[in-house]
Write a protein that holds these residues in place. Structure first.
Motif, short mmCIF file in Angstrom:
data_model
loop_
_atom_site.label_atom_id
_atom_site.label_comp_id
_atom_site.label_asym_id
_atom_site.label_seq_id
_atom_site.Cartn_x
_atom_site.Cartn_y
_atom_site.Cartn_z
N LEU A 40 -17.52 -57.82 34.59
CA LEU A 40 -16.29 -57.71 35.37
C LEU A 40 -15.12 -57.26 34.51
CD1 LEU A 40 -16.60 -60.90 37.61
CD2 LEU A 40 -16.80 -58.52 38.35
N VAL A 41 -15.03 -57.80 33.30
CA VAL A 41 -13.93 -57.41 32.40
C VAL A 41 -14.06 -55.95 32.00
CG1 VAL A 41 -12.95 -57.79 30.11
CG2 VAL A 41 -13.51 -59.74 31.55
N VAL A 42 -15.28 -55.53 31.66
CA VAL A 42 -15.49 -54.13 31.28
C VAL A 42 -15.17 -53.20 32.46
CG1 VAL A 42 -17.21 -52.41 30.59
CG2 VAL A 42 -17.17 -54.67 29.49
N GLY A 43 -15.64 -53.56 33.65
CA GLY A 43 -15.35 -52.74 34.82
C GLY A 43 -13.87 -52.62 35.09
N ALA A 44 -13.16 -53.74 34.98
CA ALA A 44 -11.70 -53.70 35.17
C ALA A 44 -11.05 -52.83 34.10
CB ALA A 44 -11.14 -55.12 35.12
N GLY A 45 -11.54 -52.91 32.86
CA GLY A 45 -10.98 -52.10 31.79
C GLY A 45 -11.19 -50.61 32.04
N VAL A 46 -12.38 -50.24 32.54
CA VAL A 46 -12.66 -48.83 32.85
C VAL A 46 -11.71 -48.33 33.94
CG1 VAL A 46 -14.35 -47.26 33.88
CG2 VAL A 46 -15.06 -48.90 32.12
N GLY A 51 -6.92 -45.02 35.30
CA GLY A 51 -5.63 -44.93 35.97
C GLY A 51 -4.50 -44.60 35.01
N VAL A 52 -4.52 -45.21 33.84
CA VAL A 52 -3.49 -44.95 32.83
C VAL A 52 -3.56 -43.51 32.34
CG1 VAL A 52 -2.69 -45.53 30.52
CG2 VAL A 52 -3.28 -47.35 32.13
N TYR A 53 -4.79 -43.05 32.09
CA TYR A 53 -4.94 -41.66 31.64
C TYR A 53 -4.45 -40.69 32.71
CZ TYR A 53 -7.02 -37.22 30.33
OH TYR A 53 -7.21 -35.90 30.02
N GLY A 54 -4.87 -40.92 33.96
CA GLY A 54 -4.45 -40.04 35.03
C GLY A 54 -2.95 -40.03 35.22
N LEU A 135 -5.45 -32.77 38.23
CA LEU A 135 -4.51 -33.28 39.22
C LEU A 135 -3.78 -34.53 38.77
CD1 LEU A 135 -6.80 -32.80 42.37
CD2 LEU A 135 -5.10 -31.21 41.43
N GLY A 136 -4.40 -35.35 37.95
CA GLY A 136 -3.79 -36.60 37.52
C GLY A 136 -3.83 -37.66 38.61
N PHE A 137 -3.17 -38.77 38.36
CA PHE A 137 -3.11 -39.88 39.32
C PHE A 137 -2.02 -39.54 40.34
CE2 PHE A 137 -2.02 -43.90 41.14
CZ PHE A 137 -3.18 -44.66 41.10
N ALA A 138 -2.44 -39.03 41.51
CA ALA A 138 -1.49 -38.58 42.52
C ALA A 138 -1.11 -39.73 43.45
CB ALA A 138 -2.08 -37.43 43.33
N ASP A 139 0.17 -39.80 43.81
CA ASP A 139 0.62 -40.86 44.72
C ASP A 139 1.77 -40.37 45.61
OD1 ASP A 139 2.55 -40.60 42.80
OD2 ASP A 139 2.70 -42.74 42.33
N LEU A 150 -9.02 -45.50 44.73
CA LEU A 150 -10.45 -45.63 44.98
C LEU A 150 -11.27 -44.95 43.88
CD1 LEU A 150 -10.63 -45.04 48.84
CD2 LEU A 150 -11.22 -47.15 47.63
N GLY A 151 -10.78 -43.82 43.36
CA GLY A 151 -11.50 -43.14 42.29
C GLY A 151 -11.60 -43.99 41.04
N CYS A 152 -10.49 -44.59 40.63
CA CYS A 152 -10.51 -45.48 39.46
C CYS A 152 -11.37 -46.71 39.72
CB CYS A 152 -9.08 -45.89 39.10
SG CYS A 152 -8.01 -44.52 38.61
N PHE A 153 -11.24 -47.27 40.92
CA PHE A 153 -11.99 -48.46 41.27
C PHE A 153 -13.49 -48.18 41.30
CE2 PHE A 153 -13.91 -51.19 44.57
CZ PHE A 153 -13.69 -52.43 44.00
#
Length: 205
Positions: A40-46, A51-54, A135-139, A150-153
């Motif tokens: 769970l911790v690794v998944g959250a970190g990924v 998200g940060v990179y995007g 495109l980056g993290f679009a909002d 959803l992509g990051c998740f």
């Protein structure tokens, strides 16, 4: 007259309580379930790292292109459609393996489940590269924000699933819940990208 012989009486067998009081073998302890903390911790970190990179990366506008397609966006749309198709195949074969489709449980369900999952994931990789790099993290609206989240998740929960699969002795609900979450996330990505594109611009290569 001869003297009567006294027959010694046998002492009763020691009870479980007596054995316990005098250091006898304790009852077997229940087996502990494997911990899901690390997956769970690794998944959250990924998920957070993507998200940060995007968010911090400057979008380039182009990342993945394939000959025969009109634009990198259509490449992304059709690869996402293929990934969603194989995800549905994996869901059906998983339900078959778990006996949720009545008597339909063919011998090829297991291999089909594994390979459809692998193909679906491989198809999402160039899509993720295009989204993050081009495109980056679009909002800028609700759809793009939901699509980015959803992509990051998806990749976060996929990492959790891969780290959970080798564990033995898991509760029966763990893998179905994690696998179902991966499926829901991928279908959410498909709805907010490919389906949106097809309903807005039509079917085109």
């Amino acid at each position: 007259m001869g003297s009567a012989r006294t027959v010694p009486r046998r002492s009763p067998e020691p009870t479980v309580e007596v054995l316990r009081d005098f250091g006898g073998p304790p009852p077997s302890a229940p087996r502990r379930r494997p911990s899901l903390l690390v997956p769970l911790v690794v998944g959250a970190g990924v998920a957070v790292a993507l998200g940060v990179y995007g968010r911090t990366h400057t979008p380039t506008g182009i990342a993945v292109n394939v000959a025969g397609f009109s634009s990198p966006l259509t490449v992304k749309v059709w690869l996402g459609t293929g990934a969603a198709f194989f995800a549905v195949i994996q869901l059906i074969t998983a339900l078959s393996m778990w006996g949720r489709l009545g008597g339909f449980s063919p011998s090829w369900a297991g291999p089909a489940h594994r390979w459809s999952g692998r193909i679906a994931f491989l198809l999402t990789v160039p899509v993720a590269v295009h989204c993050l790099y081009a495109l980056g993290f679009a909002d800028y609206d609700t759809r793009t924000l939901l699509h980015s989240l959803l992509g990051c998740f998806f990749f976060g929960v996929f990492a959790t699933k891969m780290l959970t699969l080798p564990k033995r002795g898991l509760a029966g609900w763990v893998l179905p819940v994690i696998g179902g979450t991966v499926f829901v996330a991928l279908i959410g990505i498909f709805l907010t990208s490919s389906v949106w594109y097809f309903t807005t611009f039509g079917f085109q290569l």
